[in-house]
Design an enzyme around this catalytic site. Structure first.
Site, PDB file in Angstrom:
ATOM      1  N   VAL A 185       0.943  -1.398   0.112  1.00  0.00           N
ATOM      2  CA  VAL A 185      -0.012  -0.100   0.018  1.00  0.00           C
ATOM      3  C   VAL A 185       0.855   1.180  -0.082  1.00  0.00           C
ATOM      4  O   VAL A 185       0.399   2.307   0.208  1.00  0.00           O
ATOM      5  CB  VAL A 185      -0.911   0.228   1.098  1.00  0.00           C
ATOM      6  CG1 VAL A 185      -1.914  -1.076   0.915  1.00  0.00           C
ATOM      7  CG2 VAL A 185      -0.400  -0.144   2.523  1.00  0.00           C
ATOM      8  N   LYS A 186       2.143   1.075  -0.310  1.00  0.00           N
ATOM      9  CA  LYS A 186       2.822   2.367  -0.173  1.00  0.00           C
ATOM     10  C   LYS A 186       2.938   2.901  -1.777  1.00  0.00           C
ATOM     11  O   LYS A 186       2.607   2.684  -2.715  1.00  0.00           O
ATOM     12  CB  LYS A 186       4.356   1.919   0.513  1.00  0.00           C
ATOM     13  CG  LYS A 186       4.357   1.575   1.780  1.00  0.00           C
ATOM     14  CD  LYS A 186       3.967   2.568   2.723  1.00  0.00           C
ATOM     15  CE  LYS A 186       4.371   2.330   4.147  1.00  0.00           C
ATOM     16  NZ  LYS A 186       3.470   1.186   4.877  1.00  0.00           N
ATOM     17  N   THR A 187       3.534   4.196  -1.540  1.00  0.00           N
ATOM     18  CA  THR A 187       3.746   5.017  -2.974  1.00  0.00           C
ATOM     19  C   THR A 187       4.022   4.316  -3.981  1.00  0.00           C
ATOM     20  O   THR A 187       3.664   4.270  -5.131  1.00  0.00           O
ATOM     21  CB  THR A 187       4.191   6.459  -2.704  1.00  0.00           C
ATOM     22  OG1 THR A 187       3.481   7.166  -1.556  1.00  0.00           O
ATOM     23  CG2 THR A 187       3.985   7.308  -4.062  1.00  0.00           C
TER      24      THR A 187
END
Ligand SMILES: *Cc1c(COP(=O)(O)O)cnc(C)c1O
Length: 397
Positions: A185-187
């Site tokens: 779910v990170k950038t």
């Protein structure tokens, strides 16, 4: 955030390169791999992106924090000061080394309060861990000054703030060591993965060896390598690195989209006089992964948060009652619920958390709402969302 929203042929092609030669491991097998070194390539791209001399990829962001601390010599009995508002990974990474997490208040930046840090320093303090929460940062000059004055290491967890800057330096590159996560779910994502970045060559060498069983990585025969010191296995695989390689090349594109969406929301919400945006230290530029604002009191914030949920505004959180990110509901930590015995010193430190005063943190976290900025929204969707959010807030207030 998150990068998985925009998966493309770029990611698929990088992964297929790895599958075509079958070398899923980042080290060795030089003959078979037809020149493909995805982890090495990703490390080199990250050196450029984060304007830093050294990058060591690891298996997760949590591993990155542990490896960073270990590489700088933090271990049993050392106190590490960390914020009351962060992800559970922060104390996990500290305790894994037998070090002691010392939790202190945040301020209106939603990150470590330098004054709270200074008050918590003892003769056992070895490091300060600033966590750049929700796309922005703490007052880095003030925090760095406290570290310099007391000769403490500064570890920077920039897992949620990739692309943000402070006085033109990328977040993560300011402390002695910086940590990133590339979880799903990170950038930018690798599926699972993380990175330690540093300009200190010795810390880098330590991180390189420590994250691969202490192997010294000298020569091309893994079996013949020696072990200058003990390590663990926190390696990333070539498959994960391949996804990250495609994603990091798209980071500028992702950051532009985040910023555009952030500005539309911020512009609309700034018309509401009763609310304030989170404070960003002078010289700081947010990554725009989240838009954070404060409502007049906790009751209003909880009502707005509920009304958002009921009216289809997803991905906005108030963390006051959150299990993952804030001290109030970390009962497993405060009750020291461990599968295995913890040291007396760690247990004593955790026991203290039950009665420690976090009213300053409550004051900010209770009133805060943090909204994730998605990459996949269309401009029309963001505009509609902004108007809807404004009208919900005005109705509740
Ligand atoms: C995601 C995150 C981590 C941990 O990353 P994983 O890769 O999921 O282990 C650590 N710190 C913060 C602030 C995070 O948001």
């Amino acid at each position: 955030m998150p990068g998985f929203e925009l998966f493309s042929d770029a990611e698929r092609n990088e992964v297929n390169d790895v599958l075509d030669n079958g070398v899923l491991m980042r080290y060795g097998f030089d003959g078979m791999r037809k020149g493909h070194w995805k982890a090495k390539e990703l490390e080199s791209e990250l050196c450029t992106a984060f304007k830093t001399n050294h990058v060591q990829l690891v298996s997760s962001g949590t591993a990155a924090v542990s490896v960073a601390l270990a590489s700088a010599g933090v271990g049993a009995g050392d106190e590490v000061i960390m914020p009351s508002f962060t992800f559970v990974a922060s104390f996990e990474a500290i305790m894994m080394l037998g070090a002691i997490p010392v939790l202190v208040d945040i301020d209106d930046t939603l990150c470590l309060d330098s004054k709270a840090v200074e008050r918590a320093i003892t003769e056992k303090t070895k490091a300060v861990m600033v966590v750049q929460m929700c796309g922005s940062m703490g007052d880095m000059d003030a925090i760095q000054a406290v570290c310099n004055k007391h000769n403490l290491l500064l570890i920077e967890d920039a897992c949620q703030a990739i692309g943000g800057t402070y006085k033109n330096k990328p977040l993560g590159s300011i402390g002695d060591l910086g940590c990133f996560s590339f979880d799903f779910v990170k950038t930018i994502t690798c599926g699972e993965g993380g990175a330690v970045i540093t300009n200190n060559e010795q810390y880098y060498i330590n991180a390189d060896h420590y994250s691969d069983h202490g192997h010294d990585h000298i020569g091309s025969d893994r079996g013949a390598e020696t072990h200058p010191f003990l390590g663990y296995n926190f390696r990333i695989s070539e498959l994960h690195a391949a996804v990250g390689l495609a994603q990091v090349r798209r980071l500028p594109e992702f950051l532009d989209i985040q910023k555009k969406h952030f500005e539309i929301l911020r512009q609309e919400l700034s018309k509401i006089s009763e609310m304030e945006f989170r404070s960003v230290p002078e010289g700081g530029v947010e990554s725009c992964a989240f838009l954070n604002f404060f409502l007049p009191d906790t009751e209003t914030a909880l009502k707005v948060s509920k009304a958002f949920g009921e009216n289809g505004i997803d991905a906005c959180w108030n963390y006051y009652n959150n299990n993952w990110h804030y001290i109030r509901k970390w009962h497993h930590l405060k009750d020291a619920k461990s599968l295995y015995p913890l040291s007396y010193e760690i247990k004593a430190a955790l026991e203290k958390l039950k009665t420690q005063d976090f009213s300053q943190s409550d004051h900010y976290i209770g009133r805060n709402i943090s909204c994730l900025i998605k990459l996949s929204w269309t401009e029309a969707e963001v505009k509609e969302r902004a108007e809807k959010m404004k009208s919900i807030i005005e109705t509740v207030i």
